[in-house]
Design a protein around this motif. Structure first.
Motif, PDB file in Angstrom:
ATOM      1  N   CYS A 117       0.867  -1.179   0.000  1.00 11.66           N
ATOM      2  CA  CYS A 117       0.000   0.000   0.000  1.00 11.66           C
ATOM      3  C   CYS A 117       0.897   1.220   0.000  1.00 11.66           C
ATOM      4  O   CYS A 117       1.715   1.406   0.900  1.00 11.66           O
ATOM      5  CB  CYS A 117      -0.901  -0.010   1.236  1.00 11.66           C
ATOM      6  N   GLN A 119       0.161   4.207   0.602  1.00 11.02           N
ATOM      7  CA  GLN A 119      -0.100   5.127   1.710  1.00 11.02           C
ATOM      8  C   GLN A 119       0.422   4.598   3.044  1.00 11.02           C
ATOM      9  O   GLN A 119       0.830   5.370   3.894  1.00 11.02           O
ATOM     10  CB  GLN A 119      -1.595   5.415   1.795  1.00 11.02           C
ATOM     11  N   CYS A 120       0.383   3.264   3.234  1.00 10.83           N
ATOM     12  CA  CYS A 120       0.945   2.707   4.469  1.00 10.83           C
ATOM     13  C   CYS A 120       2.435   3.058   4.557  1.00 10.83           C
ATOM     14  O   CYS A 120       2.912   3.507   5.603  1.00 10.83           O
ATOM     15  CB  CYS A 120       0.783   1.187   4.511  1.00 10.83           C
ATOM     16  N   CYS A 145      -6.021  -2.133   0.746  1.00 11.45           N
ATOM     17  CA  CYS A 145      -5.626  -1.797   2.117  1.00 11.45           C
ATOM     18  C   CYS A 145      -6.875  -1.413   2.868  1.00 11.45           C
ATOM     19  O   CYS A 145      -7.603  -0.507   2.469  1.00 11.45           O
ATOM     20  CB  CYS A 145      -4.642  -0.629   2.133  1.00 11.45           C
ATOM     21  N   HIS A 148      -6.527   2.286   4.451  1.00 14.38           N
ATOM     22  CA  HIS A 148      -6.610   3.449   3.559  1.00 14.38           C
ATOM     23  C   HIS A 148      -7.634   3.300   2.450  1.00 14.38           C
ATOM     24  O   HIS A 148      -7.838   4.221   1.674  1.00 14.38           O
ATOM     25  CB  HIS A 148      -5.228   3.728   2.966  1.00 14.38           C
TER      26      HIS A 148
HETATM   27 ZN    ZN Z   1      -2.581   1.372   3.628  1.00 16.31          ZN
END
Ligand code: ZN
Ligand code: ZN
Length: 439
Positions: A117, A119-120, A145, A148
């Motif tokens: 992911c 964003q993770c 995810c 997110h």
């Molecule tokens: Zn994520």
């Protein structure tokens, strides 16, 4: 670095990240971080571990072809080996091994491409944590995810290439193994056609992974089968054929679960959970308390999560006006992206972009190449003092300037940022030999 000093362990006793949560780290990630922590390549560490715990190490041994975080032999051998070497107990909690008895041996497909992911990883970095790979990402049945609500990807957001997460000799989790760019980023969410069932699946698997740290005893097949039998009794009056139809598997499959020692796959367990309203964790741990058969209206809602038969995707009419508009937007991105990555985001082929939006595609390509060149040079400038100092040391000890000697002396973050490392090392060696008084 989050390591514990332990004079008795051979390898650093790194603390696993996220135990007891849906975001628990995978063993593969742990292994990569361990290599970084020891300033060595994943290749050397894997060979060292394999030599110690497996009898034969083939010449072509590639650690990343082993499913370290799965449920099979490799997971068992490597979690045991790393626990022994780090003295961190129960590293099998970073794999799917705790579910070994309740999921069919081939019933838990692991993704080899390495999804993640964006964003993770971006959040890890922004909050000062070490970027790491989540165990949930290893499962083929997890495609989004849950935190997110974005689709996981296997592609670098900068160079657009595939298999960039960990399949390399030198890995620093969070950085592209092909171009060296950071893999975390804000997502471009125009691909956000995520189905409710995908979110539901990743939530269920996340909850399962959060639970595996707290298991009193390992889940047993017989308890799972008792629960399945009970559900069939309550929902379908004991008729396993009706139940099979409900969860979308063959009649004989359910028969084998109940009458022989066959175990359901993870996908089948998810289907059973979705159709009966029990959670995946409760199903696999044989926990029936507070489960009631769903009422009729509820059943309809649950039916939405039934696995769909695969359909052919109809070919898409491309709106080249809109695509041109998007390309213009990509030209303004603060971090330039490659034409390959642009094509991937727009779900077209790079050559289609060159054919139909030729000028803008070429501009995009040139901008990216110039950026790559600048970054490459900047990384090289930053790495050079490290490489030269280490190089002098190696040569003065009468050794050869190779990857093994350099990884022992130069931080992996620095080494992995250098493109064309072998050519660079040759240059470093030539420079040192040209100026012997510098030794
Ligand atoms: Zn994520
Ligand atoms: Zn890349």
């Amino acid at each position: 670095m989050d390591k514990i000093k332990n004079p008795r362990s051979v390898l650093h006793a790194l603390e696993p990240i996220g135990l007891g949560t849906a975001e628990v780290e995978s063993l593969l990630s742990y292994f990569c971080r361990l290599a970084v922590s020891h300033s060595t390549s994943t290749l050397s560490l894997s060979r060292a571990v394999a030599r110690r715990f497996e009898h034969d190490v083939e010449e072509q041994f590639d650690w990343y072809h082993r499913q370290l975080s799965g449920m099979g032999e490799a997971a068992l051998t490597w979690s045991g080996a790393l626990s022994a070497l780090t003295s961190v107990p129960r590293l099998d909690r970073l794999t799917f091994l705790p579910w070994k008895d309740v999921i069919a041996q081939n019933g838990l497909p692991i993704l080899s491409n390495g999804q993640f992911c964006l964003q993770c990883l971006a959040e890890d970095q922004a909050s000062g944590r070490t970027p790491y790979f989540r165990l949930a990402w290893e499962s083929k049945l997890v495609s989004v995810c849950n935190k997110h609500r974005v689709r996981l990807t296997t592609h670098c957001p900068c160079c657009g290439k595939d298999k960039v997460r960990h399949a390399a000799a030198l890995v620093v989790p969070g950085w592209c193994t092909r171009c060296g760019a950071f893999l975390g980023s804000e997502t471009h969410d125009h691909l956000a056609n995520i189905k409710p069932v995908e979110l539901w699946r990743s939530r269920q698997i996340g909850a399962l992974l959060a639970a595996q740290d707290q298991l009193g005893e390992l889940p047993q097949r017989q308890h799972l089968i008792d629960v399945v039998r009970h559900i069939i009794e309550e929902m379908d009056g004991g008729q396993s054929a009706r139940f099979a139809k409900r969860v979308g598997v063959a009649k004989a499959t359910v028969h084998y679960w109940l009458q022989t020692d066959k175990t359901p796959t993870l996908e089948a367990c998810l289907a059973m959970a979705s159709q009966s309203g029990i959670s995946l964790t409760q199903l696999l741990t044989g926990d029936l308390h507070d489960w009631k058969p769903p009422a009729e209206g509820q059943q309809l809602a649950l039916a939405l999560f039934k696995p769909e038969p695969r359909r052919r995707v109809p070919s898409r009419e491309l709106d080249w006006g809109e695509i041109e508009h998007q390309l213009q937007r990509f030209l303004l991105l603060p971090t330039p992206i490659s034409v390959r990555e642009a094509a991937r985001r727009l779900e077209v082929e790079p050559r289609q972009l060159y054919l139909n939006s030729n000028r803008t595609a070429r501009q995009l390509g040139e901008r990216y190449m110039a950026y790559r060149k600048r970054r490459r040079q900047a990384n090289l400038n930053a790495a050079m003092p490290h490489l030269e100092a280490a190089g002098r040391e190696v040569l003065s000890e009468g050794k050869a300037l190779n990857l093994r000697e350099m990884t022992a002396r130069v931080p992996p973050q620095v080494l992995s940022s250098v493109q064309g490392l072998f050519d660079v090392l040759r240059d470093v060696q030539a420079n040192i030999e040209l100026s012997p008084n510098m030794r």
